[in-house]
Structures are given as C-alpha cells and as structure tokens.
Scaffold this active site. Structure first.
Site, short mmCIF file in Angstrom:
data_model
loop_
_atom_site.label_atom_id
_atom_site.label_comp_id
_atom_site.label_asym_id
_atom_site.label_seq_id
_atom_site.Cartn_x
_atom_site.Cartn_y
_atom_site.Cartn_z
N ARG A 1 9.86 -23.05 -18.72
CA ARG A 1 10.93 -22.82 -17.72
C ARG A 1 11.53 -21.43 -17.80
NH1 ARG A 1 11.61 -27.74 -19.76
NH2 ARG A 1 11.02 -29.43 -18.35
N LYS B 1 10.50 -9.11 -8.59
CA LYS B 1 9.58 -9.95 -7.81
C LYS B 1 8.29 -10.08 -8.60
CE LYS B 1 10.50 -9.22 -2.90
NZ LYS B 1 9.89 -8.67 -1.67
N GLU C 1 4.61 5.71 -2.80
CA GLU C 1 5.89 5.00 -2.95
C GLU C 1 6.99 5.99 -3.36
OE1 GLU C 1 5.92 1.92 -1.96
OE2 GLU C 1 3.86 1.20 -2.23
N LYS D 1 14.96 2.20 -6.36
CA LYS D 1 14.53 0.82 -6.12
C LYS D 1 15.52 -0.15 -6.77
CE LYS D 1 11.18 -2.70 -5.94
NZ LYS D 1 9.80 -3.15 -6.01
N GLU E 1 16.84 -10.18 -0.32
CA GLU E 1 16.50 -9.71 1.02
C GLU E 1 17.31 -10.39 2.10
OE1 GLU E 1 12.20 -9.43 2.00
OE2 GLU E 1 12.07 -8.54 0.02
N ARG F 1 16.93 -4.29 1.36
CA ARG F 1 15.69 -4.37 0.59
C ARG F 1 14.48 -4.18 1.50
NH1 ARG F 1 14.48 -8.00 -4.86
NH2 ARG F 1 12.46 -7.09 -5.26
N ASN G 1 10.13 -1.39 2.69
CA ASN G 1 8.86 -1.59 3.39
C ASN G 1 8.57 -0.52 4.43
OD1 ASN G 1 7.96 -3.79 1.99
ND2 ASN G 1 9.10 -5.24 3.26
N HIS H 1 5.13 0.08 5.68
CA HIS H 1 4.33 -1.04 5.20
C HIS H 1 3.85 -1.98 6.29
CE1 HIS H 1 5.42 0.42 1.27
NE2 HIS H 1 4.87 -0.60 0.65
N HIS I 1 0.09 -2.85 6.10
CA HIS I 1 -0.38 -4.22 5.94
C HIS I 1 -1.58 -4.48 6.87
CE1 HIS I 1 -0.15 -8.47 5.09
NE2 HIS I 1 -0.13 -8.73 6.38
N HIS J 1 -3.57 0.43 -1.59
CA HIS J 1 -2.27 0.15 -1.00
C HIS J 1 -1.53 1.45 -0.67
CE1 HIS J 1 1.55 -1.78 -0.20
NE2 HIS J 1 2.13 -1.02 -1.13
N1 LIG Z 1 6.20 -6.95 -7.74
C1 LIG Z 1 6.36 -5.98 -6.88
O1 LIG Z 1 7.47 -5.70 -6.43
C2 LIG Z 1 5.16 -5.20 -6.44
C3 LIG Z 1 5.32 -4.03 -5.68
C4 LIG Z 1 4.18 -3.29 -5.36
C5 LIG Z 1 2.93 -3.72 -5.77
N2 LIG Z 1 2.80 -4.87 -6.50
C6 LIG Z 1 1.48 -5.32 -6.98
O2 LIG Z 1 0.97 -4.33 -7.86
C7 LIG Z 1 -0.45 -4.42 -7.89
C8 LIG Z 1 -1.03 -3.04 -7.84
O3 LIG Z 1 -0.58 -2.33 -8.97
P1 LIG Z 1 -1.30 -1.00 -9.47
O4 LIG Z 1 -1.50 -0.09 -8.34
O5 LIG Z 1 -0.54 -0.52 -10.65
O6 LIG Z 1 -2.76 -1.51 -9.85
P2 LIG Z 1 -3.44 -2.07 -11.18
O7 LIG Z 1 -2.52 -2.86 -12.01
O8 LIG Z 1 -4.67 -2.74 -10.72
O9 LIG Z 1 -3.82 -0.73 -11.95
C9 LIG Z 1 -4.76 0.16 -11.40
C10 LIG Z 1 -5.88 0.49 -12.39
O10 LIG Z 1 -5.38 1.42 -13.34
C11 LIG Z 1 -5.68 0.96 -14.66
N3 LIG Z 1 -4.66 1.56 -15.52
C12 LIG Z 1 -3.40 1.15 -15.72
N4 LIG Z 1 -2.72 2.05 -16.45
C13 LIG Z 1 -3.59 3.04 -16.73
C14 LIG Z 1 -3.47 4.27 -17.43
N5 LIG Z 1 -2.31 4.69 -17.95
N6 LIG Z 1 -4.58 5.07 -17.52
C15 LIG Z 1 -5.74 4.68 -16.95
N7 LIG Z 1 -5.90 3.56 -16.26
C16 LIG Z 1 -4.83 2.74 -16.16
C17 LIG Z 1 -5.69 -0.51 -14.54
O11 LIG Z 1 -6.41 -1.10 -15.60
C18 LIG Z 1 -6.37 -0.71 -13.20
O12 LIG Z 1 -7.76 -0.60 -13.34
C19 LIG Z 1 -0.84 -5.31 -6.72
O13 LIG Z 1 -1.24 -6.57 -7.20
C20 LIG Z 1 0.46 -5.45 -5.90
O14 LIG Z 1 0.54 -6.69 -5.25
C21 LIG Z 1 3.90 -5.59 -6.84
ZN LIG Z 2 4.18 -0.63 -1.39
#
Ligand SMILES: NC(=O)c1ccc[n+]([C@@H]2O[C@H](COP(=O)([O-])OP(=O)(O)OC[C@H]3O[C@@H](n4cnc5c(N)ncnc54)[C@H](O)[C@@H]3O)[C@@H](O)[C@H]2O)c1
Ligand SMILES: [Zn+2]
Length: 365
Positions: free
Chosen positions: A110, A132, A174, A216, A226, A231, A235, A238, A242, A255
C-alpha cells in the site's frame, strides 16, 4: 512537495539526506540494464559504505518494461527478499525506470517512499518531478498509475555524459518548453546558451536543469491534480506531439522530437488566433530551429503527413466522440494558458502547414 537536490555527485552524504527525510537505510534500488552497467557498482558501493541494506532490481531498458508483467516480477522479488513497509525504493534511470519504480513504490504494501535518481535529461527536468507514476496497458500508454510524490529527487547533471545526443535533444525539448510557458528570462538564457547546454557545459547545464525542475515542481504544487488548467500548460506542444507519436506507433519518433515539432505548431496557432505577436513567434521559432533532427525522420514523420491525418490522430479515441481538442497557447514568451474554446479545424490545419514550411527551411542535420 519533494526536495530536489542538484549536485555532483548526488550520492555524497546519502545516509544523512535519507535521515533528514525520515527515510530508513533499507533501500530497493531499481535500474535498467544501461543504468546498472553505467552506475550500478558505484551507487551500490556508496550505499553499502554508508551502512544501507539494499535489494537490487534490474529491468530491460525499454518502454515495455512499464508493464504489469514486469511489475509483478519485481513484486515477487521483493516479497521473496522480505521487503516490508519499512523499506523505500530508489529509481535510477530515465523516465521508464522512474515511472515503473514510482508505480511499484506506490502500490507495494500500500505504498513505500520513492526516491527518484534521474539519469536522462528528460527525467531530470520532467518525468521524475510531480509524482505522476504509471505503467502502460496494451490499450494505451500511462493509463494505470498513481500520484505518488517522491520524498527526494537526486539530480547529478554529470551523469548525462554518457547519454546519446538524440536523448539530450529530447530532454531539451521539455527544457525550452518551460521557457515558453513560464519564464521569459529563462527563455532568454536558453537563447544565449542553447549550445552550451546541449554540449553539457557548466554552469549552464545545471542552471537549466535547476530552473526546469523548479518550474515543474511549482506548477505541480499549485495544481496537483490538474484542476485549474495550470498543470495542463505543461502540455504545451503536446496535443500536436501526441498525434505524431500515435502515427509513428510511439516508436519511430522520440517524444521530445514530437514535442519540438508540436511546439512550432502551437506557436503558429497562438499567433494565428491573435494571442502571440509575430516578433515573439519568430524568437520562439528560431530557438526551435536550433534542434537537430535526423533528416529522414522529419520528412517521413512530419512533412509527408497530411494535416488532416495528423488532426485525426490528435484526438484520442475517447475525445473523438465529442470532437474537442484543447490547446495550450502562448500570450507571449514565458506565458501560456489553456485555451478553453473550441478551435476551428481550419486554424489547426493552417498552423500545421505553416510549421511544415518552417521545418522545410530548417530541415535538420
Ligand atoms: N511521469 C511523468 O510525469 C512523465 C513525464 C514525461 C515522460 N514520462 C515517461 O518517461 C519515459 C521516457 O523517459 P526517458 O526519455 O528518460 O527514456 P528512458 O527511460 O527509456 O531512457 C532513455 C535511454 O537512455 C538510457 N539511459 C538512461 N540514463 C542514461 C545515461 N546517463 N547514459 C546513457 N544512457 C542512459 C536508458 O537506459 C534508455 O535506453 C516514457 O515512458 C514517458 O511516458 C513520464
Ligand atoms: Zn513531454
């Protein structure tokens, strides 16, 4: 809200930091294969030297790790290791690990505390902040999740040295978004130091991260669930992005790449609807023109797509029923708002066409 620490190395004095936040020295450390290889040994050694007990978990470095199947496997490892409510979890990685780790922490027993240790620029400036957390469902991305704020966000900008340039640009989308929506002075700093930041030069890199993460955090603090549209300004760009991501099956365009294109569309829409003046729009576009895209990607994933097709894909299936698209627009650089009225499709299509012309002139590397 969460405490955000931006420093190198972020692991220094971790024991003290945990204590200050009422966190025990019993920590599940979640990596993906890459962050495990790059930082695993060092982080675990630091934790052990500070007297932590740890359980190490590793998932494949891909979006599909954000699944119930993976979560279930991790729950199993945690139960077998007798992890109980007195433990916490550190997520070391990009948004995938952060979202998955946050989801596990929010649900296990939990809810146990989560500490985010973001290692991509996107995670440092966006996904690790705001609480989130989610996994994907076969029917859609990020549909199953919680609001679960991290106790601590530990950001060490020097970890970005190993991150591929394409991922740096992805996070940069971003970063400039925060300039657009919330802070004209930050926007001006980004105009001046865009190349310094992309090439990870200090102090610009840390300043950009600090400002982005702080923006942020502030936006989220004033509109956690939101409710008032603030918030939603996160976007910016976005709605268009999307659609592009959906058309590319969430695979063939990053993205951040989609957001970069989406922000150009949103700048045109803001000025076409009479909110943003032409000089400000130009400044916005010229910052966007500094982004580098693989040429083929831009052509295939944006320029070759019919505006009408993109528009159809911007409407999520649910929203298609009442045909309402909501846009975040700019009044000026540094000030965004959620436009509550319906926007005529023709205006949206016009903005897409203008953005296409713009990118044809700046077709990337
Ligand atoms: N929770 C939120 O508010 C929110 C907001 C935006 C995006 N997201 C989510 O985030 C995800 C995308 O995140 P991301 O872009 O970080 O992608 P990711 O986590 O897939 O990382 C990208 C790549 O970089 C590698 N990597 C990480 N750190 C590294 C480093 N220091 N050196 C070399 N390689 C490294 C990872 O292993 C991966 O292969 C999506 O799933 C998206 O939905 C969430
Ligand atoms: Zn984004």
């Amino acid at each position: 809200m969460s405490t955000i620490v931006v420093t190198t190395p972020a692991t220094a004095g971790l024991g003290e930091q945990f204590k200050a936040h009422g966190l025990t020295k019993k920590t599940v450390v979640l990596f993906d294969e890459n962050t495990k290889r790059l930082f695993g040994e060092e982080i675990l050694q630091t934790l052990h030297s500070e007297g932590f007990r740890t359980l190490e978990l590793v998932v494949p470095a891909r979006e599909t790790s954000k699944s119930l199947t993976t979560a279930n496997r991790l729950y199993g490892s945690m139960i077998e290791a007798d992890i109980d409510r007195s433990w916490n979890l550190i997520a070391v990685g990009g948004g995938v690990v952060g979202d998955l780790g946050g989801y596990i922490a929010a649900s296990y027993y939990r809810g146990i505390p989560v500490i985010q240790f973001p290692t991509t620029l996107l995670a440092m400036t966006d996904s690790s902040i705001g609480g989130k957390v989610a996994i994907n469902h076969p029917l859609g991305k990020n549909l199953i999740g919680f609001f679960h704020l991290p106790e601590l966000i530990l950001i060490d900008p020097s970890r970005l040295k190993t991150l591929p340039l394409r991922e740096i640009y992805s996070g940069m989308a971003e970063v400039i978004k925060y300039g657009f929506i919330a802070d004209a002075a930050f926007f001006a700093m980004l105009e001046k130091h865009f190349s310094d930041i992309v090439s990870l030069k200090e102090p610009w890199l840390s300043e950009a991260i600090r400002k982005s993460a702080g923006t942020k955090e502030n936006v989220v603090a004033s509109d956690f669930r939101e409710m008032n549209g603030l918030r939603a300004t996160l976007n910016f760009g976005h709605t268009f992005a999307h659609g592009l991501e959906k058309l590319a099956d969430y695979r063939h365009i990053g993205h951040g790449e989609a957001v970069t294109i989406g922000m150009a569309c949103a700048l045109f829409l803001s000025s076409d609807l009479g909110f943003l003046d032409a000089t400000e729009r130009q400044r916005g576009l010229s910052l966007i023109s500094r982004f580098r895209f693989p040429k083929r990607l831009l052509k295939k994933r944006f320029l070759a797509i019919e505006g009408e097709t993109l528009l159809q894909n911007m409407l999520s299936d649910k929203k298609k029923l009442d045909r309402k698209l909501r846009f975040v627009l700019l009044k000026k650089l540094g000030e965004a708002f959620l436009y509550e009225k319906d926007v005529d499709d023709r205006k949206v299509l016009e903005a897409i066409e203008e953005a296409k012309k713009f990118f044809t002139g700046h077709s990337g590397s």
